[in-house]
Design an enzyme around this catalytic site. Structure first.
Site, mmCIF file in Angstrom:
data_model
loop_
_atom_site.group_PDB
_atom_site.id
_atom_site.type_symbol
_atom_site.label_atom_id
_atom_site.label_comp_id
_atom_site.label_asym_id
_atom_site.label_seq_id
_atom_site.Cartn_x
_atom_site.Cartn_y
_atom_site.Cartn_z
ATOM 1 N N LYS A 100 -15.059 2.306 9.926
ATOM 2 C CA LYS A 100 -14.824 2.172 8.537
ATOM 3 C C LYS A 100 -15.355 0.494 7.908
ATOM 4 O O LYS A 100 -15.479 -0.285 8.789
ATOM 5 C CB LYS A 100 -13.360 2.335 8.276
ATOM 6 C CG LYS A 100 -12.923 3.878 8.434
ATOM 7 C CD LYS A 100 -11.498 4.220 8.044
ATOM 8 C CE LYS A 100 -11.285 5.516 8.409
ATOM 9 N NZ LYS A 100 -9.838 5.881 7.884
ATOM 10 N N ASN A 111 -7.668 1.088 8.331
ATOM 11 C CA ASN A 111 -7.606 1.246 9.701
ATOM 12 C C ASN A 111 -8.732 1.526 10.602
ATOM 13 O O ASN A 111 -8.547 2.019 11.725
ATOM 14 C CB ASN A 111 -6.140 2.261 9.850
ATOM 15 C CG ASN A 111 -7.079 3.708 9.390
ATOM 16 O OD1 ASN A 111 -8.252 3.708 8.852
ATOM 17 N ND2 ASN A 111 -5.918 4.778 9.471
ATOM 18 N N GLU A 135 -17.750 18.138 9.913
ATOM 19 C CA GLU A 135 -17.812 16.560 9.633
ATOM 20 C C GLU A 135 -19.183 16.135 10.337
ATOM 21 O O GLU A 135 -19.830 15.436 9.836
ATOM 22 C CB GLU A 135 -16.454 15.876 10.077
ATOM 23 C CG GLU A 135 -15.472 16.207 9.308
ATOM 24 C CD GLU A 135 -14.040 15.358 9.788
ATOM 25 O OE1 GLU A 135 -14.266 14.608 11.140
ATOM 26 O OE2 GLU A 135 -13.008 15.299 9.131
HETATM 27 P P1 ADP Z 1 -6.085 9.869 10.043
HETATM 28 O O1 ADP Z 1 -7.416 9.084 9.639
HETATM 29 O O2 ADP Z 1 -5.442 9.391 11.309
HETATM 30 O O3 ADP Z 1 -6.719 11.455 10.639
HETATM 31 P P2 ADP Z 1 -5.193 11.071 7.392
HETATM 32 O O4 ADP Z 1 -6.147 12.069 7.658
HETATM 33 O O5 ADP Z 1 -3.811 11.414 7.384
HETATM 34 O O6 ADP Z 1 -5.230 10.039 8.667
HETATM 35 O O7 ADP Z 1 -5.798 10.054 6.379
HETATM 36 C C1 ADP Z 1 -7.015 9.630 6.095
HETATM 37 C C2 ADP Z 1 -7.137 8.312 6.045
HETATM 38 O O8 ADP Z 1 -6.570 8.119 4.616
HETATM 39 C C3 ADP Z 1 -6.393 7.274 7.176
HETATM 40 O O9 ADP Z 1 -7.291 7.132 8.014
HETATM 41 C C4 ADP Z 1 -6.384 6.100 6.236
HETATM 42 O O10 ADP Z 1 -7.623 5.292 5.873
HETATM 43 C C5 ADP Z 1 -5.884 6.747 4.673
HETATM 44 N N1 ADP Z 1 -4.494 6.653 4.590
HETATM 45 C C6 ADP Z 1 -3.554 7.906 5.050
HETATM 46 N N2 ADP Z 1 -2.353 7.833 4.766
HETATM 47 C C7 ADP Z 1 -2.366 6.578 3.870
HETATM 48 C C8 ADP Z 1 -1.271 6.072 3.177
HETATM 49 N N3 ADP Z 1 -0.067 6.418 3.061
HETATM 50 N N4 ADP Z 1 -1.606 5.001 2.116
HETATM 51 C C9 ADP Z 1 -2.802 4.584 2.223
HETATM 52 N N5 ADP Z 1 -3.896 5.106 2.917
HETATM 53 C C10 ADP Z 1 -3.618 6.104 3.649
#
Ligand code: ADP
Ligand code: MG
Length: 142
Positions: free
Chosen positions: A11, A114, A128
């Site tokens: 990212k 992240n 994807e």
């Molecule tokens: P992952 O990337 O671990 O699969 P998700 O699909 O739940 O997680 O979320 C997609 C992305 O959205 C996350 O990687 C993160 O960048 C962002 N995100 C997820 N939850 C939150 C939150 N509570 N607040 C802000 N950003 C979030």
């Protein structure tokens, strides 16, 4: 275990920090091979489409803004049990909850910024992958 392919992204936060090669090497050392890769600066429309599943979530607008703030690396990774394995190597979404030694523990800033993305199922990996790569851009090893 089956050989799978999963869509991985580094990212904008991690690319801006210059951590893309260290993260890529982390994935490779874990047993995942790169069968396609590109550096791309997502448009707003592309980021919205990629994360459309989260459109109703409160963080969607902020997530799209973050994902378009600078270039990303998208790579298609191949290996045994690649979807689940890659997510384990990435660590929990929130780096505060990520296990020691995972990419997010090492390189993420917070739950939004992240460092990396990984497909969460084989079906989504295929969707994807098609988002970023055409067939001729995917070159298997060997
Ligand atoms: P992952 O990337 O671990 O699969 P998700 O699909 O739940 O997680 O979320 C997609 C992305 O959205 C996350 O990687 C993160 O960048 C962002 N995100 C997820 N939850 C939150 C939150 N509570 N607040 C802000 N950003 C979030
Ligand atoms: Mg997800």
């Amino acid at each position: 275990m089956a050989i799978e392919r999963t869509l991985s992204m580094i990212k904008p936060d991690a690319v801006a920090a210059g951590n893309q090669w260290a993260i890529l090497e982390h994935f490779r050392e874990s047993g995942l091979n790169v069968v396609a890769i590109k550096r791309i600066h997502l448009t707003q429309a592309q980021a919205q489409a990629f994360y459309a599943v989260h459109a109703e979530r409160p963080f969607y607008g902020s997530l799209v803004k973050f994902m378009t703030e600078g270039p990303i690396y998208a790579q298609l990774l191949e290996g045994e049990n690649a979807v689940a394995h890659h997510r384990a190597v990435m660590g929990a979404t929130n780096p505060a909850e990520a296990a020691e030694g995972t990419v997010r523990k090492l390189y993420a800033t917070n739950i939004e910024r992240n460092a990396c993305h990984g497909s969460d199922s084989l079906k989504n990996a295929a969707i994807e992958s098609a988002f970023f790569f055409s067939g001729s851009e995917i070159v298997a090893l060997g």
